[in-house]
Design an enzyme around this catalytic site. Structure first.
Site, PDB file in Angstrom:
ATOM      1  CG  HIS A   1      -6.937  -5.908  -4.144  1.00 32.26           C
ATOM      2  ND1 HIS A   1      -5.853  -5.395  -3.447  1.00 32.26           N
ATOM      3  CD2 HIS A   1      -7.557  -4.838  -4.694  1.00 32.26           C
ATOM      4  CE1 HIS A   1      -5.842  -4.069  -3.570  1.00 32.26           C
ATOM      5  NE2 HIS A   1      -6.871  -3.717  -4.322  1.00 32.26           N
TER       6      HIS A   1
ATOM      7  CG  ASP B   1      -6.514  -5.470   0.356  1.00 29.52           C
ATOM      8  OD1 ASP B   1      -6.142  -6.538  -0.171  1.00 29.52           O
ATOM      9  OD2 ASP B   1      -5.703  -4.630   0.791  1.00 29.52           O
TER      10      ASP B   1
END
Length: 456
Positions: free
Chosen positions: A233, A210
């Site tokens: 991310h 993430d």
């Protein structure tokens, strides 16, 4: 003879006054360190002893040992200020099936002034048994209300959820960390910061499933630099405004960072229906290598699926005064810049300058395109599809904004000096007592005194 004995005892007492420190090894309190035995209570006893002591407290996790810990809370406030945690060994969490207690976090430090955690140790969250779990999952390491906090040098592996969470802290320095979890591991953010001010994050290598770093509501004066991110991310502002939240983020400077094979690069994400602002934000000196979305502002964030965010409301978190500067590298998709903003609350004063983003797949230096919705600002370059930004060679406003934002963030300095305690140069142990000497001059003086007494 009795007189000499008295002088020797007095000399030892004198030395102890000037050289003693509250440095405690967890093995002194019964920690086994075999990676299987539950060492939680030994750690808590050691913490209580260090925290309740006077002077500089030092909590030592020795090298070459692995300590299995159930969820723990290290509570302040402490009489010892600062408190040093020397992390040289390894900490491992229990598997999901053997977990006992709090599922919000594994290790929590709270209400501690001047906490310093340093060393080349390892914190392993054993998260693989949690990643398929649909319910709540614990953050590995959480700091709450810890002002003048320093965290440096550690390796963090495989958290069940976020690896590090900073909340309600003021003056924080995080540096030289290695954070690693598989690309497929869900919600394993590297570092999350919320409700905190004056935070420096620098020189870290982060690979997760993430956000490498997420800056959440209630934050100001954040300086991020020298981050190597990927997979992951990217570095995100948000998400902000979920469930009607009033969110505030300002004075964030992200500089000299690398993104390698990430889903996003520089991202700002907000939910519809929220309020507040994200402003005075600069991303500068960014290198991209095959990044899916190099630059993105998304006011229709919906937990990951903006295109299907049907609940488009009249309010939104206002995004303004944002500079994207000196980006170079490749985009995995055809779009290098993607701005999607609200009609009711458009994004304003958005500036692009000095960037060269090409599509990775073309192999021919083709410039990545842009797309935008409800954005006002200016750009020094012509990006195909990004007609919403005024093309301008005069970017004085953006240069001023970039300088002002990064200078504010870079001015972050701890209010107190918390230098790490050095290793002792001499250790004397007898009858379970340990005397540590850290100053060579004091040791020489002590030896001279003893030699003089014995010679008489």
């Amino acid at each position: 003879m009795k007189k000499k004995t008295w002088f020797l005892n007095f000399s030892l007492f004198f030395l102890q006054i000037f050289t003693s420190s509250n440095a405690l090894d967890v093995t002194q309190f019964g920690a086994v360190g075999d990676g299987v035995t539950d060492d939680s209570q030994a750690f808590l006893k050691a913490w209580e002893a260090v925290c309740s002591g006077t002077g500089d407290g030092q909590f030592v996790v020795p090298a070459g040992m692995t300590f299995m810990l159930q969820p723990l809370k290290f509570q302040g406030s402490c009489k010892s200020t600062p408190v040093f945690v020397q992390m040289l060994g390894k900490l491992v969490a229990p598997s999901k099936g053997n977990w006992k207690g709090d599922k919000d976090q594994w290790i929590l430090f709270t209400d501690i002034e001047g906490l310093v955690i340093e060393g080349d140790g390892e914190i392993n969250g054993q998260g693989s048994s949690w990643w398929e779990h649909k319910g709540s999952r614990p953050t590995a390491l959480k700091f709450r209300s810890c002002n003048n906090l320093r965290l440096s040098g550690l390796t963090h592996l495989d958290s069940p959820m976020a690896h590090i969470h900073i909340s309600e802290c003021n003056y924080v320095t995080i540096s030289s960390l290695r954070i690693n979890a598989p690309e497929s591991s869900p919600n394993t953010d590297g570092i999350d910061v919320g409700a905190s001010s004056n935070v420096v994050i620098q020189d870290c290598i982060i690979a997760t499933g993430d956000d490498c770093i997420a800056i959440n509501s209630g934050t100001s004066n954040i300086h991020i630099s020298g981050i190597d991110c990927g997979p992951g991310h990217g570095i995100s502002i948000g998400s902000l405004g979920k469930d009607g939240e009033t969110a505030t983020v300002e004075n964030v400077c992200v500089q000299n960072c690398n993104f390698r094979g990430t889903m996003n690069g520089a991202r700002i994400k907000t939910w519809q229906g929220g309020s507040g602002y994200a402003r005075m934000i600069t991303f500068n000196g960014i290198t991209l290598d095959n990044v899916e979305n190099p630059i993105i502002i998304d006011q229709f964030y919906n937990g990951g699926d903006s295109d299907n965010a049907k609940d488009r409301k009249s309010s939104a978190v206002e995004v303004s005064k944002v500079v994207f500067s000196n980006f170079i590298g490749t985009s995995k998709s055809e779009y290098g810049v993607d701005f999607r903003c609200s009609e009711r609350v458009p994004c304003t004063e958005i500036f692009l300058r000095d960037m060269k983003i090409e599509t990775a797949s073309s192999g021919s230096g083709q410039v990545a395109q842009g797309q935008c919705l409800n954005v006002r600002g200016a750009s020094t370059i012509a990006v195909p599809g990004l007609e919403c930004l005024e093309l301008s060679t005069d970017m004085f406003s953006s240069a001023q904004l970039l300088e002002q934002t990064c200078m504010s963030a870079q001015s972050v300095q701890p209010r107190t000096t918390t230098q790490p305690m050095q290793d002792p140069i001499w250790v004397f142990q007898s009858r379970g007592k340990q005397l540590r000497v850290y100053n060579i001059a004091i040791l020489v003086s002590f030896i001279s005194l003893v030699t003089y007494i014995l010679a008489r």
